[in-house]
Design an enzyme around this catalytic site. Structure first.
Site, PDB file in Angstrom:
ATOM      1  N   HIS A   1       0.846  -1.193   0.000  1.00 45.49           N
ATOM      2  CA  HIS A   1       0.000   0.000   0.000  1.00 45.49           C
ATOM      3  C   HIS A   1       0.882   1.244   0.000  1.00 45.49           C
ATOM      4  O   HIS A   1       1.743   1.397   0.865  1.00 45.49           O
ATOM      5  CB  HIS A   1      -0.895   0.003   1.237  1.00 45.49           C
ATOM      6  CG  HIS A   1      -1.887  -1.113   1.278  1.00 45.49           C
ATOM      7  ND1 HIS A   1      -2.224  -1.777   2.442  1.00 45.49           N
ATOM      8  CD2 HIS A   1      -2.602  -1.697   0.288  1.00 45.49           C
ATOM      9  CE1 HIS A   1      -3.126  -2.702   2.170  1.00 45.49           C
ATOM     10  NE2 HIS A   1      -3.367  -2.685   0.878  1.00 45.49           N
TER      11      HIS A   1
ATOM     12  N   SER B   1       3.286   2.073   3.200  1.00 47.22           N
ATOM     13  CA  SER B   1       2.454   1.859   4.389  1.00 47.22           C
ATOM     14  C   SER B   1       2.975   0.701   5.232  1.00 47.22           C
ATOM     15  O   SER B   1       2.358   0.343   6.239  1.00 47.22           O
ATOM     16  CB  SER B   1       1.006   1.567   3.986  1.00 47.22           C
ATOM     17  OG  SER B   1       0.340   2.728   3.584  1.00 47.22           O
ATOM     18  N   HIS B   2       4.071   0.102   4.806  1.00 47.39           N
ATOM     19  CA  HIS B   2       4.697  -1.019   5.530  1.00 47.39           C
ATOM     20  C   HIS B   2       3.823  -2.267   5.501  1.00 47.39           C
ATOM     21  O   HIS B   2       3.752  -3.011   6.481  1.00 47.39           O
ATOM     22  CB  HIS B   2       5.013  -0.637   6.981  1.00 47.39           C
ATOM     23  CG  HIS B   2       5.653   0.701   7.149  1.00 47.39           C
ATOM     24  ND1 HIS B   2       6.944   0.954   6.753  1.00 47.39           N
ATOM     25  CD2 HIS B   2       5.182   1.875   7.642  1.00 47.39           C
ATOM     26  CE1 HIS B   2       7.249   2.223   7.019  1.00 47.39           C
ATOM     27  NE2 HIS B   2       6.191   2.797   7.543  1.00 47.39           N
ATOM     28  N   HIS B   3       3.174  -2.526   4.352  1.00 52.04           N
ATOM     29  CA  HIS B   3       2.272  -3.672   4.234  1.00 52.04           C
ATOM     30  C   HIS B   3       2.656  -4.606   3.086  1.00 52.04           C
ATOM     31  O   HIS B   3       1.781  -5.015   2.316  1.00 52.04           O
ATOM     32  CB  HIS B   3       0.836  -3.184   4.019  1.00 52.04           C
ATOM     33  CG  HIS B   3       0.321  -2.264   5.074  1.00 52.04           C
ATOM     34  ND1 HIS B   3      -0.752  -1.405   4.854  1.00 52.04           N
ATOM     35  CD2 HIS B   3       0.725  -2.048   6.356  1.00 52.04           C
ATOM     36  CE1 HIS B   3      -0.983  -0.711   5.957  1.00 52.04           C
ATOM     37  NE2 HIS B   3      -0.103  -1.083   6.880  1.00 52.04           N
ATOM     38  N   PRO B   4       3.921  -4.978   2.927  1.00 55.70           N
ATOM     39  CA  PRO B   4       4.258  -5.876   1.814  1.00 55.70           C
ATOM     40  C   PRO B   4       3.634  -7.256   2.005  1.00 55.70           C
ATOM     41  O   PRO B   4       3.521  -7.760   3.122  1.00 55.70           O
ATOM     42  CB  PRO B   4       5.786  -5.946   1.868  1.00 55.70           C
ATOM     43  CG  PRO B   4       6.128  -5.652   3.293  1.00 55.70           C
ATOM     44  CD  PRO B   4       5.092  -4.666   3.760  1.00 55.70           C
TER      45      PRO B   4
END
Length: 530
Positions: free
Chosen positions: A290, A462-465
């Site tokens: 994200h 967003s640190h959502h890999p």
């Protein structure tokens, strides 16, 4: 090989910590958990506001993306945890799960056992919720889940501003309905971070069958005759696993280690001089993340926590937290937000908001000298797909991380719509008392091309890999729906990389759920070890 264990888990992050704790509930099962990072003794890992330090180097590998060719070659900082507890030890502690339809779509893709009703019991099993005990939430589990204890008046004004645009208040965005603005619940307990390490590992360190090694980077997974038999550490030592090797190093770390082990796209590995153990082109493919955009406003007074960046205010905040467990230190700084629509026809909310109670909280984000407020938005269902590849055969080299942001034109359009909506929210009457002026994007940004130019400079992960070792029934999938590696025996991947599509929210709670469900699958598949 040296000393053997039943299971070796590589990665002590959100999923790995869960697995180690759950598998060692059986005293006859020996588990070794290997974490490349260090211990979590520093107080920043435990106080909620410590998140503000985490994207600026503490507990992170310090990696970056490759230049993003659809964003004018912008290079992004890409925080990946380097500490026991993984992302749960350094994140903003936001407890969200995505939308129920995310999981139902996984099931429809052929991932049997992963529909919403299948995963909901594992979310409830994990929780020790301080507010709810119902169909959607549980109590008595390891993971602290709490309401925020340090909201500010500007948060309530934000809710009222959203209502002016028809966005309702939602008391529980992880309950029956995701739509609306809300105080997020947080992975906290007694105003302290409840990381996976603190929730699952710390209470069980006394178990003689649970072995945890930090500062133990793995060089490769050892595969003999198509079977994973153990691991080789950086120092050359080898450790054997008689039941399974489980890879739980996250959506960047797991495909990275597989490729270092010769498991991945054969042509890429050969180019780097790595012996091909198993050709699997999809290892490291399908990366989704994200992209976070933000609107920043200067505030008209001390309405946020920016002033506490100054030394004397910081000291006062520390004392307040020490004696009352309240105030700025007890805040995750992003505990307010919600879900709404960029596309009014979307099947569920496709935007997420995070209200930052300050500015410059994360690395690379602008700060206001006299204090401000930040409202982030991210488009939740990107169509763009990226990759994780190696830059060399040297395990000390950073991987090539390419989220491929905005490769799909729809992602760009929806992202800009989300940014415009954050501007509209912050411009509403209920926030007039708090806000002096919008500074970013500012009045000079008018056309969609202006907005694109702006986000090429002012945006972040967003640190959502997710998705780089996806599960699925098709031949190309890396894993089957029981998270077993297709084509190699006794090897599983259990972390956020298994998601076929990224969930429509933050991903940490989902990683913990995947750890809980993965542990049950392992017990079922190894009946003799139950």
């Amino acid at each position: 090989m040296e000393k053997g264990y039943d299971f070796i888990i590589i990665g002590g992050g959100s999923a790995g910590s869960v697995l180690a704790a759950r598998l060692t509930e059986n005293p006859d099962v020996s588990v070794l958990l290997l974490e490349a990072g260090g211990h979590d003794r520093h107080p920043f890992y435990h106080v909620p506001a410590g998140f503000a330090k985490m994207t600026k180097g503490i507990g992170s590998w310090g990696w970056q993306t490759v230049p993003q060719k659809h964003m004018r070659d912008r290079v992004f900082n890409y925080t990946q945890a380097r500490v026991i507890g993984g992302g749960s030890a350094i994140n903003a502690q936001i407890y969200t799960r995505g939308n129920a339809l995310d999981y139902d779509e996984w099931r429809q893709m052929g991932c049997d056992g992963w529909g919403y009703e299948d995963v909901l019991p594992y979310y409830r099993k994990a929780e020790d919720n301080d507010t709810y005990n119902n169909r959607y939430h549980g109590q008595g589990g390891p993971l602290g889940v709490s309401k925020p204890c340090a909201p500010l008046p500007i948060c309530d004004a934000y809710f009222k501003a959203a209502a002016e645009l028809g966005i309702p208040r939602n008391e529980d965005v992880t309950g029956e309905k995701q739509d609306g603005v809300a105080y997020y619940q947080l992975t906290q307990k007694n105003a302290r971070r409840s990381s996976a390490a603190m929730a699952y590992l710390a209470p069980n360190r006394h178990r003689k069958n649970l072995h945890v090694k930090t500062g133990a980077p793995v060089r490769r997974i050892v595969v003999e005759n198509g079977t994973a038999t153990g691991v080789e550490l950086i120092d050359g030592s080898r450790l054997a696993a008689s039941a399974e090797v489980i890879l739980s190093s996250g959506s960047i770390g797991s495909p990275r280690l597989l490729q270092l082990s010769g498991i991945g796209p054969a042509d890429h590995l050969k180019d780097l001089g790595i012996e091909v153990v198993y050709d699997q082109p999809e290892v490291g493919a399908n990366l989704q993340d994200h992209l976070d955009l933000y609107c920043i406003c200067e505030v008209s007074g001390p309405h946020t926590y920016d002033r506490y960046a100054k030394l004397h205010w910081s000291a006062l905040a520390g004392l307040q937290y020490l004696f009352t467990r309240r105030g700025p230190v007890s805040s995750s700084l992003f505990e307010t937000g919600g879900f709404w629509y960029a596309d009014p026809e979307a099947r569920s909310p496709d935007l997420q908001f995070h209200l930052g109670l300050g500015t410059g909280i994360e690395s690379g984000v602008a700060s206001m000298p006299d204090g401000g407020v930040t409202l982030n938005s991210c488009y939740l269902r990107p169509r763009s797909r990226g990759s994780v590849r190696l830059q060399s055969a040297n395990p000390n080299d950073a991987p090539l991380i390419d989220p491929n942001y905005l490769q799909d034109p729809r992602d760009r359009e929806m992202s800009i719509r989300g940014l415009k909506l954050t501007q509209e929210i912050l411009a509403q009457g209920p926030l007039e008392h708090f806000i002096k002026a919008e500074r970013l994007p500012g009045p000079g940004v008018k056309t969609d091309e202006d907005y694109f130019n702006f986000i090429c400079e002012h945006s972040k992960t967003s640190h959502h890999p997710a998705g780089t070792c996806r599960m699925g029934p098709d031949d190309k999938a890396v894993l089957d729906p029981r998270l077993r590696f297709k084509g190699l025996d006794r090897l599983r991947v259990i972390d956020a990389s298994v998601m076929p599509t990224v969930v429509s929210s933050n991903t940490n709670a989902a990683a913990i759920m995947i750890g809980e469900k993965g542990a049950d699958m392992i017990r079922q598949d190894h009946g003799e070890l139950q």
